[in-house]
Design an enzyme around this catalytic site. Structure first.
Site, PDB file in Angstrom:
ATOM      1  N   ARG A  13      54.481 -15.327 -62.160  1.00 44.85           N
ATOM      2  CA  ARG A  13      53.468 -14.224 -62.221  1.00 44.85           C
ATOM      3  C   ARG A  13      52.623 -14.297 -63.458  1.00 44.85           C
ATOM      4  O   ARG A  13      53.427 -14.244 -64.179  1.00 44.85           O
ATOM      5  CB  ARG A  13      54.278 -12.953 -61.658  1.00 44.85           C
ATOM      6  CG  ARG A  13      54.972 -12.869 -60.359  1.00 44.85           C
ATOM      7  CD  ARG A  13      53.832 -13.115 -59.335  1.00 44.85           C
ATOM      8  NE  ARG A  13      54.507 -13.961 -58.098  1.00 44.85           N
ATOM      9  CZ  ARG A  13      53.884 -14.714 -57.235  1.00 44.85           C
ATOM     10  NH1 ARG A  13      52.856 -15.052 -57.598  1.00 44.85           N
ATOM     11  NH2 ARG A  13      54.520 -14.969 -56.188  1.00 44.85           N
ATOM     12  N   CYS A  14      51.537 -13.533 -63.261  1.00 40.93           N
ATOM     13  CA  CYS A  14      50.728 -13.343 -64.308  1.00 40.93           C
ATOM     14  C   CYS A  14      51.327 -12.233 -65.135  1.00 40.93           C
ATOM     15  O   CYS A  14      51.768 -11.297 -64.514  1.00 40.93           O
ATOM     16  CB  CYS A  14      49.297 -13.107 -64.057  1.00 40.93           C
ATOM     17  SG  CYS A  14      48.389 -14.429 -63.482  1.00 40.93           S
ATOM     18  N   PRO A  15      51.403 -12.304 -66.604  1.00 40.07           N
ATOM     19  CA  PRO A  15      50.409 -13.074 -67.246  1.00 40.07           C
ATOM     20  C   PRO A  15      51.143 -14.412 -67.690  1.00 40.07           C
ATOM     21  O   PRO A  15      50.590 -15.353 -68.480  1.00 40.07           O
ATOM     22  CB  PRO A  15      50.472 -12.496 -68.479  1.00 40.07           C
ATOM     23  CG  PRO A  15      51.603 -11.457 -68.700  1.00 40.07           C
ATOM     24  CD  PRO A  15      52.118 -11.356 -67.374  1.00 40.07           C
ATOM     25  N   ASP A  40      49.769 -17.383 -58.349  1.00 39.79           N
ATOM     26  CA  ASP A  40      49.629 -15.938 -58.201  1.00 39.79           C
ATOM     27  C   ASP A  40      48.144 -15.434 -58.161  1.00 39.79           C
ATOM     28  O   ASP A  40      47.237 -16.025 -58.986  1.00 39.79           O
ATOM     29  CB  ASP A  40      50.209 -15.240 -59.625  1.00 39.79           C
ATOM     30  CG  ASP A  40      50.127 -14.033 -59.677  1.00 39.79           C
ATOM     31  OD1 ASP A  40      49.426 -13.318 -58.963  1.00 39.79           O
ATOM     32  OD2 ASP A  40      50.744 -13.330 -60.692  1.00 39.79           O
ATOM     33  N   ASP A  46      42.540 -13.680 -64.388  1.00 41.69           N
ATOM     34  CA  ASP A  46      43.183 -13.588 -65.821  1.00 41.69           C
ATOM     35  C   ASP A  46      42.696 -15.057 -66.432  1.00 41.69           C
ATOM     36  O   ASP A  46      42.577 -15.011 -67.639  1.00 41.69           O
ATOM     37  CB  ASP A  46      44.784 -13.482 -65.659  1.00 41.69           C
ATOM     38  CG  ASP A  46      45.155 -12.186 -65.092  1.00 41.69           C
ATOM     39  OD1 ASP A  46      44.233 -11.204 -65.054  1.00 41.69           O
ATOM     40  OD2 ASP A  46      46.452 -11.907 -64.823  1.00 41.69           O
TER      41      ASP A  46
END
Length: 72
Positions: A13-15, A40, A46
């Site tokens: 998952r980001c970041p 994601d 991002d």
């Protein structure tokens, strides 16, 4: 296009994909391409945003592959 480096960030998952990209982009020469595999949905925003902030080229997304050209 064949990337110089592929980062498998699937399932992260980001970041986290952006963090991996930031840590490893220096492994490719200036002008080289890093392919980030990230599923994601936030990565679609991002990764290009990180490229703009860090003066790298965002080459686009195809499926889960996000291509970044090292410019500095």
């Amino acid at each position: 296009m064949t990337p110089d480096l592929t980062l498998d960030c699937l399932g992260m998952r980001c970041p986290l994909p952006v963090i991996q990209l930031a840590r490893r982009i220096s492994e490719v020469p200036v002008g080289g391409v890093v392919r980030v595999l990230a599923d994601d949905p936030a990565a679609r925003n991002d990764i290009p945003a990180w490229c703009r902030m860090k003066s790298h080229g965002y080459l686009g997304t195809e499926g889960t592959a996000h291509d970044v050209r090292r410019l500095v």
